[in-house]
Design a protein around this motif. Structure first.
Motif, PDB file in Angstrom:
ATOM      1  N   ASP A 233       1.602   5.170  -5.917  1.00 42.73           N
ATOM      2  CA  ASP A 233       0.825   6.327  -5.482  1.00 42.73           C
ATOM      3  C   ASP A 233       1.690   7.365  -4.778  1.00 42.73           C
ATOM      4  O   ASP A 233       1.456   8.569  -4.908  1.00 42.73           O
ATOM      5  CB  ASP A 233      -0.320   5.894  -4.563  1.00 42.73           C
ATOM      6  CG  ASP A 233      -1.515   5.361  -5.341  1.00 42.73           C
ATOM      7  OD1 ASP A 233      -1.623   5.680  -6.548  1.00 42.73           O
ATOM      8  OD2 ASP A 233      -2.327   4.630  -4.761  1.00 42.73           O
ATOM      9  N   LEU A 236       3.171   9.353  -7.439  1.00 39.08           N
ATOM     10  CA  LEU A 236       2.194  10.271  -8.027  1.00 39.08           C
ATOM     11  C   LEU A 236       1.991  11.518  -7.172  1.00 39.08           C
ATOM     12  O   LEU A 236       1.766  12.611  -7.698  1.00 39.08           O
ATOM     13  CB  LEU A 236       0.855   9.566  -8.229  1.00 39.08           C
ATOM     14  CG  LEU A 236       0.757   8.546  -9.370  1.00 39.08           C
ATOM     15  CD1 LEU A 236      -0.672   8.019  -9.479  1.00 39.08           C
ATOM     16  CD2 LEU A 236       1.204   9.147 -10.704  1.00 39.08           C
ATOM     17  N   MET A 237       2.093  11.365  -5.866  1.00 33.36           N
ATOM     18  CA  MET A 237       1.866  12.501  -4.978  1.00 33.36           C
ATOM     19  C   MET A 237       2.942  13.565  -5.094  1.00 33.36           C
ATOM     20  O   MET A 237       2.768  14.680  -4.599  1.00 33.36           O
ATOM     21  CB  MET A 237       1.760  12.023  -3.527  1.00 33.36           C
ATOM     22  CG  MET A 237       0.515  11.177  -3.252  1.00 33.36           C
ATOM     23  SD  MET A 237      -1.029  11.981  -3.809  1.00 33.36           S
ATOM     24  CE  MET A 237      -1.049  13.431  -2.741  1.00 33.36           C
ATOM     25  N   LYS A 243      -1.249  16.604 -13.442  1.00 28.43           N
ATOM     26  CA  LYS A 243      -0.462  15.503 -14.010  1.00 28.43           C
ATOM     27  C   LYS A 243      -0.855  14.175 -13.361  1.00 28.43           C
ATOM     28  O   LYS A 243      -0.914  13.141 -14.041  1.00 28.43           O
ATOM     29  CB  LYS A 243       1.032  15.772 -13.830  1.00 28.43           C
ATOM     30  CG  LYS A 243       1.516  17.044 -14.508  1.00 28.43           C
ATOM     31  CD  LYS A 243       1.240  17.054 -16.001  1.00 28.43           C
ATOM     32  CE  LYS A 243       1.767  18.321 -16.660  1.00 28.43           C
ATOM     33  NZ  LYS A 243       1.417  18.380 -18.096  1.00 28.43           N
ATOM     34  N   ARG A 244      -1.096  14.193 -12.046  1.00 26.04           N
ATOM     35  CA  ARG A 244      -1.562  12.973 -11.387  1.00 26.04           C
ATOM     36  C   ARG A 244      -2.864  12.494 -12.010  1.00 26.04           C
ATOM     37  O   ARG A 244      -3.048  11.294 -12.282  1.00 26.04           O
ATOM     38  CB  ARG A 244      -1.795  13.234  -9.889  1.00 26.04           C
ATOM     39  CG  ARG A 244      -0.572  13.451  -9.079  1.00 26.04           C
ATOM     40  CD  ARG A 244      -0.845  13.218  -7.593  1.00 26.04           C
ATOM     41  NE  ARG A 244      -1.855  14.116  -7.067  1.00 26.04           N
ATOM     42  CZ  ARG A 244      -1.605  15.314  -6.535  1.00 26.04           C
ATOM     43  NH1 ARG A 244      -0.353  15.759  -6.499  1.00 26.04           N
ATOM     44  NH2 ARG A 244      -2.572  16.052  -6.034  1.00 26.04           N
ATOM     45  N   LYS A 245      -3.753  13.432 -12.244  1.00 27.10           N
ATOM     46  CA  LYS A 245      -5.063  13.107 -12.814  1.00 27.10           C
ATOM     47  C   LYS A 245      -4.912  12.507 -14.209  1.00 27.10           C
ATOM     48  O   LYS A 245      -5.586  11.529 -14.562  1.00 27.10           O
ATOM     49  CB  LYS A 245      -5.926  14.363 -12.870  1.00 27.10           C
ATOM     50  CG  LYS A 245      -7.344  14.136 -13.371  1.00 27.10           C
ATOM     51  CD  LYS A 245      -8.144  15.431 -13.339  1.00 27.10           C
ATOM     52  CE  LYS A 245      -9.555  15.204 -13.862  1.00 27.10           C
ATOM     53  NZ  LYS A 245     -10.344  16.470 -13.844  1.00 27.10           N
ATOM     54  N   ARG A 248      -3.540   8.831 -13.949  1.00 25.83           N
ATOM     55  CA  ARG A 248      -4.596   7.929 -13.472  1.00 25.83           C
ATOM     56  C   ARG A 248      -5.646   7.697 -14.556  1.00 25.83           C
ATOM     57  O   ARG A 248      -6.153   6.573 -14.712  1.00 25.83           O
ATOM     58  CB  ARG A 248      -5.231   8.505 -12.209  1.00 25.83           C
ATOM     59  CG  ARG A 248      -4.336   8.356 -10.980  1.00 25.83           C
ATOM     60  CD  ARG A 248      -4.872   9.085  -9.783  1.00 25.83           C
ATOM     61  NE  ARG A 248      -4.086   8.797  -8.584  1.00 25.83           N
ATOM     62  CZ  ARG A 248      -3.919   9.647  -7.581  1.00 25.83           C
ATOM     63  NH1 ARG A 248      -4.492  10.853  -7.632  1.00 25.83           N
ATOM     64  NH2 ARG A 248      -3.196   9.303  -6.539  1.00 25.83           N
TER      65      ARG A 248
END
Length: 459
Positions: A233, A236-237, A243-245, A248
């Motif tokens: 995570d 991802l931040m 892009k994170r979305k 996931r």
């Protein structure tokens, strides 16, 4: 004391001295033994090896003990080994991942044989790394490399090879090679001088460089003083929200299909796991109507001899059956061995995860991304590895945080008539690849505070 070389057709040289631990598992003696024992290299496979032993000769040895330039079945006890370079005699391009088919076609148009050709690489493995084994206490330098190149030239003359190709070499090796030899422009001038009758000295061929691009992930949190990421995570931040979305959502899709994933290392991988992996691996080739390069025996040999470098990621369906597998190798992050290409920098400073072999028994939404990338990223973070090299090609890696990184290959063409044109090709190719890497870098998914330095990955 000057260096000499000998050409050896077996691995007896391995016991002649202590050798530095290579910078990747793929140059370990165990990996090469597995390739040899299972027929992945050898005359039948079209990868016929000769080893160039760079050595010093004991001052008290009989002069007949020095067999520089000859092919020997074993290493000589009077030699003081310094380095060894593998060279393969090849009549094809399979398993190389740097493509020179257009050069072969140019030779054919002029009625000139392009085969055999010589190759120095790790067979079937597009991973950057050293291409010589270096004795302890030694560092790769111009004298060692020039002596090895003299051995390459000797082999080329004996077998009538058109060229030599050093693939996925380190930037250090590429730099030493290209700066210590004549350039293609020197060859052009020498050809003109010969044609005008002004000079009859044999023309020394240059080392030509090509560059490519692969996508590597760096375990470096720029918002936390470039410390390794704490978890997936936290990685991802560093990405833009969209892009994170996406990542996931891809991971949720895998779970929603009733698929679960598991990672196993070393001796925890059972014989049944290896057989299931190989079934998946074979399918990667079967869908293209091809046979795999490597056998189950090869992978079992790796399991027996270098299990401490192996991680297997498996995907299970809702019934608990294995439906996909991805095999990784990795460096020991606690190694205190030296990297002979990098002025004695610890290998642990560059400890890397390598994504190498994958396969699935069917089509599953987003499973390739999960098993080949996200499981690897989680493992690299957990183990404190510095980088993750997921393999060659694939711009889909770019949008998942893998950074465009320069690769290097070096080439020696023996017919001077082709050197100017191929040299021009290489120069234009380098310019094209530099532009491509820049454009790819600009498409990275990181937010503004986490964009890496372009120059650091493109030396």
């Amino acid at each position: 004391m000057s260096l000499e070389y000998a050409l050896i057709n077996d691995t007896s040289w391995q016991s002649q001295t202590e050798w530095q631990t290579p910078d990747t598992p793929f140059m370990s003696f165990e990996f090469w033994q597995a390739l040899t024992d299972t027929g992945a290299i050898g005359e039948q496979a079209g990868w016929l090896p000769i080893f160039i032993l760079v050595h010093r000769v004991d001052a008290h040895a009989d002069s007949e003990d020095s067999t520089s330039g000859t092919v020997s079945s074993t290493a000589n006890n009077a030699w003081q080994p310094v380095a060894v370079m593998p060279v393969f005699i090849k009549g094809h391009h399979r398993g190389e991942f740097v493509f020179d088919h257009s050069w072969a076609e140019a030779y054919a148009r002029y009625g000139v044989d392009y085969y055999p050709r010589l190759v120095t690489s790790v067979p079937y493995t597009p991973i950057t790394g050293q291409r010589l084994w270096i004795a302890k206490g030694q560092t790769l330098n111009e004298d060692i490399l020039k002596t090895a190149i003299a051995g390459i030239d000797d082999i080329a003359q004996q077998v009538g090879a058109s060229s030599w190709h050093g693939l996925f070499v380190t930037p250090t090796l590429a730099s030493i090679a290209t700066t210590s030899m004549p350039t293609e422009f020197d060859v052009e001038r020498a050809i003109v001088a010969q044609e005008s009758g002004a000079d009859s000295v044999p023309i020394d061929m240059p080392i030509l460089e090509r560059q490519g691009c692969q996508f590597l992930w760096q375990n470096k949190d720029l918002l936390n003083k470039s410390q390794p990421f704490a978890d997936f995570d936290s990685f991802l931040m560093t990405l833009k929200a969209k892009k994170r979305k996406t990542i996931r959502a891809e991971r949720r899709k895998v779970a929603e299909q009733g698929i679960t994933c598991e990672r196993k290392c070393g001796d925890a991988i059972s014989e049944a796991d290896w057989k299931a992996f190989y079934h998946c691996y074979v399918m990667t080739y079967a869908v293209r109507g091809q046979q795999p390069y490597l056998t189950l025996d090869f992978f079992m040999a790796l399991a027996a001899s270098m299990s401490e470098h192996i991680m297997l990621a498996q995907a299970f369906d809702a019934g608990g059956e294995i439906i996909a597998s991805s095999l990784f190798l990795y460096d020991d992050p606690d190694s205190d061995n030296e990297n002979p290409d990098s002025d004695n920098v610890d290998v642990s400073d560059n400890a890397t995860l390598y994504g190498r072999y994958w396969g699935a028994l069917g089509e599953y939404d987003s499973l390739h991304f999960e098993l080949c990338y996200y499981q690897g990223l989680e493992f690299a973070i957990e183990q404190g590895l510095v980088a993750f090299d997921p393999g060659t090609q694939g711009e889909h890696k770019l949008v998942r945080g893998f950074i465009p990184t320069t690769t290097h290959s070096i080439h020696r063409i023996y017919d001077p008539r082709f050197v100017p044109a191929i040299g021009d090709f290489c120069m234009r190719d380098r310019m094209h690849m530099a532009q491509y890497r820049k454009q790819a870098f600009e498409a990275l998914p990181f937010n503004a505070d986490n964009m890496p330095d372009f120059n650091s990955s493109n030396s």
